[in-house]
Design a protein around this motif. Sequence first.
Motif, PDB file in Angstrom:
ATOM      1  N   GLN A  66       0.801  -1.223   0.000  1.00 22.40           N
ATOM      2  CA  GLN A  66       0.000   0.000   0.000  1.00 22.40           C
ATOM      3  C   GLN A  66       0.834   1.275   0.000  1.00 22.40           C
ATOM      4  O   GLN A  66       0.286   2.369  -0.112  1.00 22.40           O
ATOM      5  CB  GLN A  66      -0.939   0.014   1.211  1.00 22.40           C
ATOM      6  CG  GLN A  66      -2.033  -1.016   1.102  1.00 22.40           C
ATOM      7  CD  GLN A  66      -2.913  -1.071   2.334  1.00 22.40           C
ATOM      8  OE1 GLN A  66      -2.433  -0.899   3.459  1.00 22.40           O
ATOM      9  NE2 GLN A  66      -4.194  -1.317   2.118  1.00 22.40           N
ATOM     10  N   GLU A  67       2.152   1.134   0.086  1.00 20.44           N
ATOM     11  CA  GLU A  67       3.003   2.321   0.105  1.00 20.44           C
ATOM     12  C   GLU A  67       2.816   3.132  -1.172  1.00 20.44           C
ATOM     13  O   GLU A  67       2.736   2.582  -2.269  1.00 20.44           O
ATOM     14  CB  GLU A  67       4.472   1.930   0.289  1.00 20.44           C
ATOM     15  CG  GLU A  67       4.751   1.430   1.694  1.00 20.44           C
ATOM     16  CD  GLU A  67       6.207   1.166   1.959  1.00 20.44           C
ATOM     17  OE1 GLU A  67       7.074   1.744   1.271  1.00 20.44           O
ATOM     18  OE2 GLU A  67       6.487   0.383   2.887  1.00 20.44           O
ATOM     19  N   SER A  68       2.757   4.432  -1.008  1.00 21.38           N
ATOM     20  CA  SER A  68       2.431   5.322  -2.124  1.00 21.38           C
ATOM     21  C   SER A  68       3.507   5.376  -3.207  1.00 21.38           C
ATOM     22  O   SER A  68       3.242   5.836  -4.316  1.00 21.38           O
ATOM     23  CB  SER A  68       2.160   6.733  -1.606  1.00 21.38           C
ATOM     24  OG  SER A  68       3.303   7.258  -0.972  1.00 21.38           O
ATOM     25  N   ALA A  69       4.695   4.911  -2.922  1.00 22.29           N
ATOM     26  CA  ALA A  69       5.762   4.947  -3.917  1.00 22.29           C
ATOM     27  C   ALA A  69       5.599   3.896  -5.018  1.00 22.29           C
ATOM     28  O   ALA A  69       6.244   3.995  -6.057  1.00 22.29           O
ATOM     29  CB  ALA A  69       7.117   4.786  -3.246  1.00 22.29           C
ATOM     30  N   TRP A  70       4.753   2.886  -4.790  1.00 16.28           N
ATOM     31  CA  TRP A  70       4.473   1.943  -5.873  1.00 16.28           C
ATOM     32  C   TRP A  70       3.870   2.721  -7.036  1.00 16.28           C
ATOM     33  O   TRP A  70       3.103   3.667  -6.806  1.00 16.28           O
ATOM     34  CB  TRP A  70       3.470   0.869  -5.426  1.00 16.28           C
ATOM     35  CG  TRP A  70       4.056  -0.223  -4.603  1.00 16.28           C
ATOM     36  CD1 TRP A  70       3.976  -0.339  -3.256  1.00 16.28           C
ATOM     37  CD2 TRP A  70       4.779  -1.367  -5.064  1.00 16.28           C
ATOM     38  NE1 TRP A  70       4.629  -1.481  -2.845  1.00 16.28           N
ATOM     39  CE2 TRP A  70       5.121  -2.129  -3.938  1.00 16.28           C
ATOM     40  CE3 TRP A  70       5.168  -1.815  -6.316  1.00 16.28           C
ATOM     41  CZ2 TRP A  70       5.847  -3.318  -4.037  1.00 16.28           C
ATOM     42  CZ3 TRP A  70       5.888  -2.995  -6.417  1.00 16.28           C
ATOM     43  CH2 TRP A  70       6.217  -3.733  -5.281  1.00 16.28           C
ATOM     44  N   PRO A  71       4.136   2.332  -8.262  1.00 16.19           N
ATOM     45  CA  PRO A  71       3.476   3.016  -9.379  1.00 16.19           C
ATOM     46  C   PRO A  71       1.941   2.984  -9.244  1.00 16.19           C
ATOM     47  O   PRO A  71       1.272   3.968  -9.511  1.00 16.19           O
ATOM     48  CB  PRO A  71       3.951   2.241 -10.611  1.00 16.19           C
ATOM     49  CG  PRO A  71       5.291   1.701 -10.199  1.00 16.19           C
ATOM     50  CD  PRO A  71       5.149   1.373  -8.732  1.00 16.19           C
ATOM     51  N   VAL A  72       1.418   1.844  -8.812  1.00 18.21           N
ATOM     52  CA  VAL A  72      -0.031   1.699  -8.595  1.00 18.21           C
ATOM     53  C   VAL A  72      -0.223   1.000  -7.245  1.00 18.21           C
ATOM     54  O   VAL A  72      -0.322  -0.225  -7.171  1.00 18.21           O
ATOM     55  CB  VAL A  72      -0.687   0.857  -9.723  1.00 18.21           C
ATOM     56  CG1 VAL A  72      -2.199   0.816  -9.545  1.00 18.21           C
ATOM     57  CG2 VAL A  72      -0.320   1.389 -11.097  1.00 18.21           C
ATOM     58  N   PRO A  73      -0.245   1.767  -6.149  1.00 16.71           N
ATOM     59  CA  PRO A  73      -0.329   1.160  -4.808  1.00 16.71           C
ATOM     60  C   PRO A  73      -1.619   0.356  -4.610  1.00 16.71           C
ATOM     61  O   PRO A  73      -2.646   0.647  -5.230  1.00 16.71           O
ATOM     62  CB  PRO A  73      -0.314   2.360  -3.864  1.00 16.71           C
ATOM     63  CG  PRO A  73       0.097   3.526  -4.668  1.00 16.71           C
ATOM     64  CD  PRO A  73      -0.202   3.220  -6.096  1.00 16.71           C
TER      65      PRO A  73
END
Length: 133
Positions: free
Chosen positions: A118-125
Amino acid sequence: MLLGVESIELAVQNSIKGLSAALENCVSIENTDDPALLEASEDYINHVDILLDAASKVGLSGLQEIGEFINNNWMAFVFLDTKEKHLKKKYFEQWPTFILEYLKNPQVAAPRLVSFLQESAWPVPLENADDLL
């Protein structure tokens, strides 16, 4: 079920080296029109698919969902500029470790795994974790 978990652990461990090599290749390619980028991308997805197949064989649909999450994020990641790739690279390096921790101790590792996805740094969290684990 233990044999099922062991087979997934083995699939993940066997894929880590290939995942890392494909990731390094992808990050090093700056031109999105370079055919080597497509090759690196396909290689990465093939390694993730090993996890998907292993999870499917033992009925762990949550891990299948995570594999699909990784593949979807990978497709967004591949077309980022080089600077963004370097910033997000660690997520693609770390997810196999989170899976292995989850397989060894689901009660403790599940919340950490979900939080990681769920971390926002994923391209698509990950937005909704209800169906994962």
